[in-house]
Motif scaffolding. Structure first.
Motif, mmCIF file in Angstrom:
data_model
loop_
_atom_site.group_PDB
_atom_site.id
_atom_site.type_symbol
_atom_site.label_atom_id
_atom_site.label_comp_id
_atom_site.label_asym_id
_atom_site.label_seq_id
_atom_site.Cartn_x
_atom_site.Cartn_y
_atom_site.Cartn_z
ATOM 1 N N ASN A 40 1.074 -1.340 0.179
ATOM 2 C CA ASN A 40 -0.689 0.637 0.325
ATOM 3 C C ASN A 40 1.075 1.124 -0.055
ATOM 4 O O ASN A 40 0.399 2.273 0.209
ATOM 5 C CB ASN A 40 -0.999 0.275 1.209
ATOM 6 N N TRP B 151 -2.369 7.014 1.583
ATOM 7 C CA TRP B 151 -1.471 5.491 2.441
ATOM 8 C C TRP B 151 -2.484 4.989 3.378
ATOM 9 O O TRP B 151 -3.440 4.233 3.479
ATOM 10 C CB TRP B 151 -0.338 5.839 3.037
ATOM 11 N N ARG B 152 -3.058 6.130 4.151
ATOM 12 C CA ARG B 152 -4.499 5.817 4.800
ATOM 13 C C ARG B 152 -5.904 5.235 4.801
ATOM 14 O O ARG B 152 -6.314 4.194 4.821
ATOM 15 C CB ARG B 152 -4.432 6.740 5.891
ATOM 16 N N GLN C 205 -5.219 2.128 3.307
ATOM 17 C CA GLN C 205 -5.346 0.927 4.882
ATOM 18 C C GLN C 205 -6.270 0.690 5.172
ATOM 19 O O GLN C 205 -6.764 -0.750 5.570
ATOM 20 C CB GLN C 205 -4.020 1.479 5.999
ATOM 21 N N HIS D 221 -10.135 -1.734 4.724
ATOM 22 C CA HIS D 221 -10.313 -2.257 4.680
ATOM 23 C C HIS D 221 -11.236 -2.469 3.339
ATOM 24 O O HIS D 221 -11.566 -1.342 3.047
ATOM 25 C CB HIS D 221 -10.644 -3.300 5.415
ATOM 26 N N ASP E 244 -11.669 7.945 6.653
ATOM 27 C CA ASP E 244 -10.208 8.238 7.607
ATOM 28 C C ASP E 244 -10.345 9.710 7.626
ATOM 29 O O ASP E 244 -9.837 10.368 6.643
ATOM 30 C CB ASP E 244 -9.507 7.238 7.038
#
Length: 153
Positions: A2, A60-61, A64, A66, A124
């Motif tokens: 990722n 990236w978050r 990450q 799911h 997020d």
């Protein structure tokens, strides 16, 4: 993996932007009439470096999260769409010497950034917050782009 999906496209956009920008700075861009609020040239590199770092962290978050997280796919699609417009802007403005074409790019780019923030917020909140400085800077850049087009049209 990722981390590569987050960093490599951002590095690519940065390099593509630099390839379009630097050859025009000393000549064409230096000769343009600019508004009084135009930052000095040295400001752009550190600002964009910080923004690209924040963008990579936000991507990236999101990556990450799911795969089944509601809104993840849309947030990522919006993110990469605004990144593509980001890379294209430099080519329109600097390589093609067209503030008007760049202006026609930056408005939808800014709207995509806002949409990305809104969708990322559902996935997020930290990723969304990382994109707020980008929205502020691109909003400012849109005003600057318009001013340069207006002054030189």
């Amino acid at each position: 993996m990722n981390i590569l999906l987050a960093v490599v496209p951002i590095l690519g956009a940065s390099v593509l932007g630099q390839l379009a920008t630097y050859p025009s700075i000393a000549g064409w861009y230096a000769e343009l009439a600019k508004p009084p609020f135009n930052p000095p040239n040295w400001v752009f590199a550190p600002v964009w470096t910080a923004l690209y770092v924040l963008m990579a962290y936000a991507a990236w978050r999101l990556l990450q999260a799911h795969r089944d997280t509601p809104g993840r796919s849309l947030a990522l699609a919006l993110f990469f769409a605004q990144l593509a417009l980001n890379a294209l802007w430099s080519w329109l403005f600097f390589a093609l010497h067209s503030p008007l074409a760049a202006l026609l790019n930056i408005v939808p780019q800014w709207l995509l950034i806002l949409a990305t923030i809104e969708r990322a917020r559902l996935v997020d909140k930290v990723a969304a917050a990382c994109l707020v400085p980008l929205a502020l800077w691109v909003g400012f850049a849109a005003v600057l782009n318009f001013s340069i087009w207006y002054l030189n049209g």
